[in-house]
Motif scaffolding. Structure first.
Motif, short mmCIF file in Angstrom:
data_model
loop_
_atom_site.label_atom_id
_atom_site.label_comp_id
_atom_site.label_asym_id
_atom_site.label_seq_id
_atom_site.Cartn_x
_atom_site.Cartn_y
_atom_site.Cartn_z
N LEU A 1 0.81 -1.22 0.00
CA LEU A 1 0.00 0.00 0.00
C LEU A 1 0.85 1.28 0.00
CD1 LEU A 1 -2.82 1.24 0.13
CD2 LEU A 1 -2.69 1.11 2.62
N GLY A 2 1.86 1.33 0.86
CA GLY A 2 2.67 2.56 0.98
C GLY A 2 3.28 2.95 -0.35
N ARG A 3 3.82 1.96 -1.04
CA ARG A 3 4.45 2.22 -2.33
C ARG A 3 3.41 2.59 -3.38
NH1 ARG A 3 7.05 -2.92 -4.04
NH2 ARG A 3 5.01 -3.08 -5.03
N ASP A 4 2.32 1.84 -3.41
CA ASP A 4 1.28 2.10 -4.41
C ASP A 4 0.76 3.53 -4.32
OD1 ASP A 4 1.47 -0.45 -5.40
OD2 ASP A 4 -0.40 -1.18 -4.51
N LEU A 5 0.49 3.98 -3.10
CA LEU A 5 -0.07 5.33 -2.93
C LEU A 5 0.92 6.40 -3.40
CD1 LEU A 5 -1.75 4.97 0.57
CD2 LEU A 5 -2.93 5.22 -1.63
N ARG A 6 2.19 6.21 -3.05
CA ARG A 6 3.18 7.23 -3.41
C ARG A 6 3.52 7.18 -4.89
NH1 ARG A 6 3.39 5.80 1.66
NH2 ARG A 6 3.69 7.40 3.26
N LYS B 1 -3.08 10.08 -6.23
CA LYS B 1 -4.27 10.13 -7.07
C LYS B 1 -4.49 8.71 -7.57
CE LYS B 1 -3.22 14.85 -8.49
NZ LYS B 1 -3.42 15.24 -7.08
N VAL B 2 -5.49 8.05 -6.99
CA VAL B 2 -5.61 6.61 -7.22
C VAL B 2 -7.03 6.22 -7.65
CG1 VAL B 2 -3.81 6.07 -5.54
CG2 VAL B 2 -6.21 6.12 -4.81
N LYS B 3 -7.09 5.01 -8.16
CA LYS B 3 -8.36 4.35 -8.40
C LYS B 3 -8.29 3.06 -7.60
CE LYS B 3 -10.19 4.66 -12.45
NZ LYS B 3 -11.02 4.56 -13.68
N VAL B 4 -9.26 2.83 -6.73
CA VAL B 4 -9.21 1.61 -5.91
C VAL B 4 -10.28 0.63 -6.35
CG1 VAL B 4 -8.23 2.77 -3.88
CG2 VAL B 4 -10.71 2.57 -4.10
N ALA B 5 -9.90 -0.64 -6.36
CA ALA B 5 -10.87 -1.71 -6.62
C ALA B 5 -11.31 -2.26 -5.27
CB ALA B 5 -10.22 -2.81 -7.45
N LEU B 6 -12.61 -2.21 -5.03
CA LEU B 6 -13.17 -2.66 -3.75
C LEU B 6 -14.17 -3.79 -3.97
CD1 LEU B 6 -14.09 0.61 -1.78
CD2 LEU B 6 -12.19 -0.94 -1.32
#
Lengths: 670, 670
Positions: free
Chosen positions: A187-192, A197-202
């Motif tokens: 998560l930490g790497r993905d966000l940075r 500015k992300v798109k999340v799959a939930l």
């Protein structure tokens, strides 16, 4: 009979030293795969492990005699077998399952007669063929949400995960989410990397325990990437496996692919595979083969549709109880041992990485719930996709294959049972039987005067054998033309060269050698006919028993829904003539195609249907036929053409009476 | 300075061929471990991998100069270092972290000075020392339930799992349970081996998402076996790790064990380990070392208490934020990079097999929630076990170690911060500093007239150095006897041979060479004193800042609770004299021992306390000191003995005034 014959010098005595087991090398021709194995290993096991396709319908029990290979040199020890002629033994032919490697060997494997082809009957399901009754956009299984997250600062040092949750609350009114360890590890790497500015799959709703858990984080994508959100619906059949690729944006099937189940290398039917699973490493191998089969389909779908495996965010699976147990790596042995008990009916919540599926590792995998040992998730899927679970009409739903599974009921109640039809409908246990692949005779007509046969083959190729639906056609034609009597015996003295005495007794030649693919006559004998009669008797008895168990008459059935790949190719009229299907007006029958795959698709897209599936599985009463003397009565009565009680088949009785004109009236006694 | 010096023929040029990296062999003396490594690998990495204990407090950054080894032969290339004298270089001494293997080598590793001993201060917690405030028997974490299950039959063919659920409903009024795949894979066999008379271990309540999920099946035992149900509570410290074994029958701690954290091989403090985690494979190694440390404790506890690993049905863990991230395999890098953000504060629900813990593979593992980058689960555990979360009194809770973490508040509000005290309290960064193991000077008294020292050592052994609490004692004594001034400088011209000029400037000899273990004087110089003063200033400034941030006066603090192993050995009076602790009446101070382990124990046994822990973590406001100029002001003011503002230390001021009798009144100016 059962002694071990050691071929040549490098025999079993070499292994007596107590040292570490010696390794031997085997090369498989014509493809040239080679493998190393511990001395003493079964040749069939080595071939399966090396990915060499050896025909072994019985799963290596030495019963079917299909796994013949030709051995060069003297590195292989094998048992004699009734399936091997003296000439074959002389020529080095052995049954792979009864042979062990004692030294290096070169083994020639004949091309499997049928498995080079993709299974038929699983055409791409067109979106319009798969109506969705749910308002799935209101309640999607997976959502893709854009998030513009406030980057952290010294004065706003909330953790990454809590920051993501805060943005979800602010921007999408989602209060809390869940995440598993593998997601948190990245998560930490993905966000940075996405610069926040992300798109999340939930995954929006958890399904298994009825608890409304918070949505579950499947993946964090950079917003700029424009990821897709897809799902896969898989029908895991004993013989064939079908996967649909579904776009969660549209709810539609965008592609599909099918293949034979690689577990066939360990046996054709569920019983053979359950036996195989008892071997050392057998269960693990069957689990792996199921996963490999599905993965090859998923990879084709990914490549053809230019998506990455991680864009598959959810998977549903429908399989019979044995397939479900094997896929999950749960020992199926108690399914086969009396009193035939599954370990689970409702599979637990799984993620793709637990099974090794080639999808997003965190994709939820929903295996549809089973009802009993021989009524599985494919049937609950069928009850959903056929509409049986919602109808007021008295309905039979049936899925015929190696096993026949049948359900009787309405929206208010359901009873189900399963019978072993044996392999006859899939071309097994019949001398000239084969699967419905190129060259299989699938339709037969017999002239009632000349008793000559006309036939049609798959792909219009020269005939290579007869598939299940062709066999039903053939037996029906032989019966109404009087070539065989109601006991399934071929009448003597008919004025046609097609009836003759063969090596296996009286037989009828459907295609002559000069028409056929391999230059040999294609014929059925009384033993073949008996196989089919036993199969149809089992199915009919199952249906009859269900009706009897709830006190309704077969004639009162308002809808007769036929699912499954095989079902699509049945000619209802001819199936009624042999007594496979009850003698109902033709308009009551419907062919639904692959109801198992369609049910998996419905469960994938319509979250609410998952509750329906659970409800169906919970509601359905499973009738264990082996506990029921009434079934044996029904079965015995059904061992005639069309049935002992001809009154139950009025249209057939009328036809036979009219057909008296052909000069060979049905005898009263076999 | 930074060029690579290649020792001898088998140098780096051998590796230039572009072929696969060559393997080299290294043997470590005196224990004789040997290992194979790819040419070019760091000698320290190979040693860590081979389990050879090399002292490396800075984690292999080349800064501390502690990882000296002696190399034989010419297989090792190493950089020159200011930490190596010419004589050492001549004798083949190298820093392991700055040396690479270029050929086969024999390396002699000196015995680590301190790590052969078990960490002190973690005696077995007696049950009575761990009061439980909850009525845990009413709401147990894990229940063991006897079940007499009706065996299946042909007329009762419910699945194994549903049958188990049915019996739970009938016999224990439990409606539904959950089970994971590994449990289901063994369920069929477990039930039949037990002949359907079983005892099941159930996790009764799920904790993480606030959702009331059904109980979860951990294990099925045969009733006849009389299994025990145990739990483990682990304090995962940066330096020491403690595990309590808890019997769920009685709720009591039955045994405990402690060890140094094996991650010490990768650095002494959290920053060194975060740096180490950036290396290739570094994070995975740190994760593994944490698990190995815990597992060795669990194995000792299992063997000593004659239980099997699978009888440990639940585990709680309290660790600081870095330890928690590392144990979970979550990259801690963003904890160290401004603005210092943890990936998670509340760890997800885990099971033992996900982490590799040597407990029941399905045992739930609860890692206690963190508050910020440097206020972790050990502190939330402390706030619970210290009673701070429930008190009406204005309270400070403090845990001093390499980092000092402090919490101010009452049951209604909590603020927390952390400061880097540096290694001085743990004996690091000080010439004669050592951990509190055998031979460490832990108490010191100085005669105000003769300036002679009396001391006490751990285990009454000949002195080997001074531990953190000894250093506090020593500096306090030196200050009040006037040997050092308020700036920490040693006064010139005192009439004692103990004050002299050493290699590092003026120093005070605590123990003479003829008393000491290694025949060398044990002394502190001004640089050592400065290290301790900076450490105490950071702690005091943190406490002062918390008070300032909420507008209360330090003097109003009603309770001052000191947790942590180090805290137990602090002499409050002397700590006040140097200005480490505020000048409050002695009765306001309490030493609580290992509050982290106690909090983990409370969370293990009292299910409801888990909600308290979550509540505490959510409620606590984390103050990031590096964002706060006020902290620098407080820190600067605290860099004097006891403080720039002597008014804040009235008892010390009075003492100094009275002590004027010793003829060396404290100067006003350093």
């Amino acid at each position: 009979m059962s002694g071990t014959r050691t071929s040549g010098r490098r025999g079993a005595q070499d292994g007596a030293g107590g040292a570490a087991p010696a390794a031997v090398r085997v090369t498989f021709l014509p493809d040239g795969q080679s493998a190393t194995a511990v001395k003493g290993t079964s040749l069939l096991d080595v071939a399966v492990e090396a990915g060499v396709a050896v025909d072994a319908p019985c799963g290596g029990q030495g019963r079917c005699g299909r796994c013949k290979v030709t051995v060069e040199g003297d590195g292989v020890a094998h048992r004699p077998s009734a399936h091997l002629s003296a000439a074959e033994s002389e020529a080095g032919v052995a049954l792979a399952c009864q042979a062990t490697l004692e030294g290096d060997a070169v083994v020639t494997v004949p091309p499997p007669r049928e498995r080079r082809h993709r299974p038929r009957g699983h055409a791409v399901a067109l979106p319009e063929a798969l109506p969705l009754t749910c308002d799935w956009r209101q309640d999607p299984a997976v959502r893709m949400l854009d998030l513009d997250i406030e980057p952290p600062s010294l004065t706003d040092n909330t953790s990454d995960f809590d920051r993501l949750q805060r943005a979800l609350l602010q921007q999408h009114d989602i209060k809390q989410i869940r995440a598993e360890l593998p997601m948190l590890r990245r998560l930490g790497r993905d966000l940075r990397m996405a610069n926040w500015k992300v798109k999340v799959a939930l995954e929006m709703r958890d399904w298994v325990y009825g608890a409304y858990l918070p949505p579950r984080l499947i993946r964090v994508y950079p917003s700029v990437f424009g990821q897709r959100s897809m799902g896969a619906a898989v029908d895991l059949g004993t013989t064939s496996v079908v996967a649909y690729l579904v776009d969660f944006e549209t709810g539609r099937v965008v592609d599909s692919e099918s293949a034979y189940n690689k577990q066939i290398a360990c046996g054709d039917d569920v019983i053979s595979r359950i036996v195989y699973a008892r071997r050392d490493g057998g269960l693990a191998r069957l689990q792996r083969l199921a996963v490999e089969t599905i993965n090859e389909l998923l990879i084709v779908l990914q490549e053809r549709n230019r998506i990455e495996n991680y864009e598959i965010h959810e998977v549903t699976l429908a399989g019979n109880t044995t397939m479900t147990h094997l896929l999950l790596g749960i020992d199926p042995r108690f399914l086969r041992e009396e009193p035939y008990i599954p370990t689970i009916s409702v599979p637990p919540g799984l993620i793709a990485s637990e099974l090794g599926l080639d999808a997003n590792p965190l994709a939820r995998v929903h295996a549809l719930p089973c009802v009993g040992s021989y009524v599985g998730g494919d049937i609950t899927a069928g009850v959903i996709s056929s509409g049986l679970y919602a109808t007021e009409k008295l309905t039979v739903f049936i899925d015929i294959g190696t096993n026949g599974e049948m359900v009787l009921g309405t929206k208010d109640w359901l009873v189900a049972c399963a019978c072993s039809a044996g392999p006859a409908f899939e071309g097994g246990g019949v001398g000239c039987g084969m699967r419905a692949t190129t060259g299989a005779i699938e339709d037969v007509w017999i002239d009632s005067h000349t008793l000559e046969a006309t036939y049609r083959t798959v792909d219009d190729a020269p005939p290579r054998g007869i598939c299940g639906s062709g066999l039903i056609d053939l037996i029906a034609e032989l019966f109404v033309t009087g070539v065989i009597d109601k006991g399934g015996h071929i009448r003597k003295g008919l004025a046609t060269p097609r009836v003759r005495d063969g090596l296996g007794g009286a037989e009828y030649v459907v295609a002559w050698a000069d028409e056929s693919d391999d230059g040999r006559d294609v014929a059925v004998n009384e033993s073949d006919i008996s196989s089919l009669v036993r199969a149809k008797a089992a199915v009919y008895a199952g249906i009859a028993l269900l009706c009897r168990s709830v006190g309704v008459a077969l004639a009162d059935v308002e809808q007769f829904l036929i699912g499954g790949a095989f079902g699509e190719y049945i000619d209802v009229e001819k199936a009624i003539r042999i007594g496979l299907l009850p003698d109902l007006p033709p308009e009551r029958f419907s062919f639904l195609g692959n109801t198992s795959a369609m049910g998996a698709y419905t469960a994938l897209v319509c979250v609410n249907s998952r509750h329906d599936v659970l409800d169906v599985a919970a509601k359905m009463t499973y009738v264990e036929l082996s506990a029921d003397n009434a079934f044996m009565d029904e079965y015995t009565s059904a061992l005639f053409l069309p049935h002992t009680h001809i009154d139950a088949f009025p249209t057939v009785a009328a036809l036979l009476a009219a057909d008296g004109a052909n000069g060979v009236p049905a005898k009263e006694d076999a």
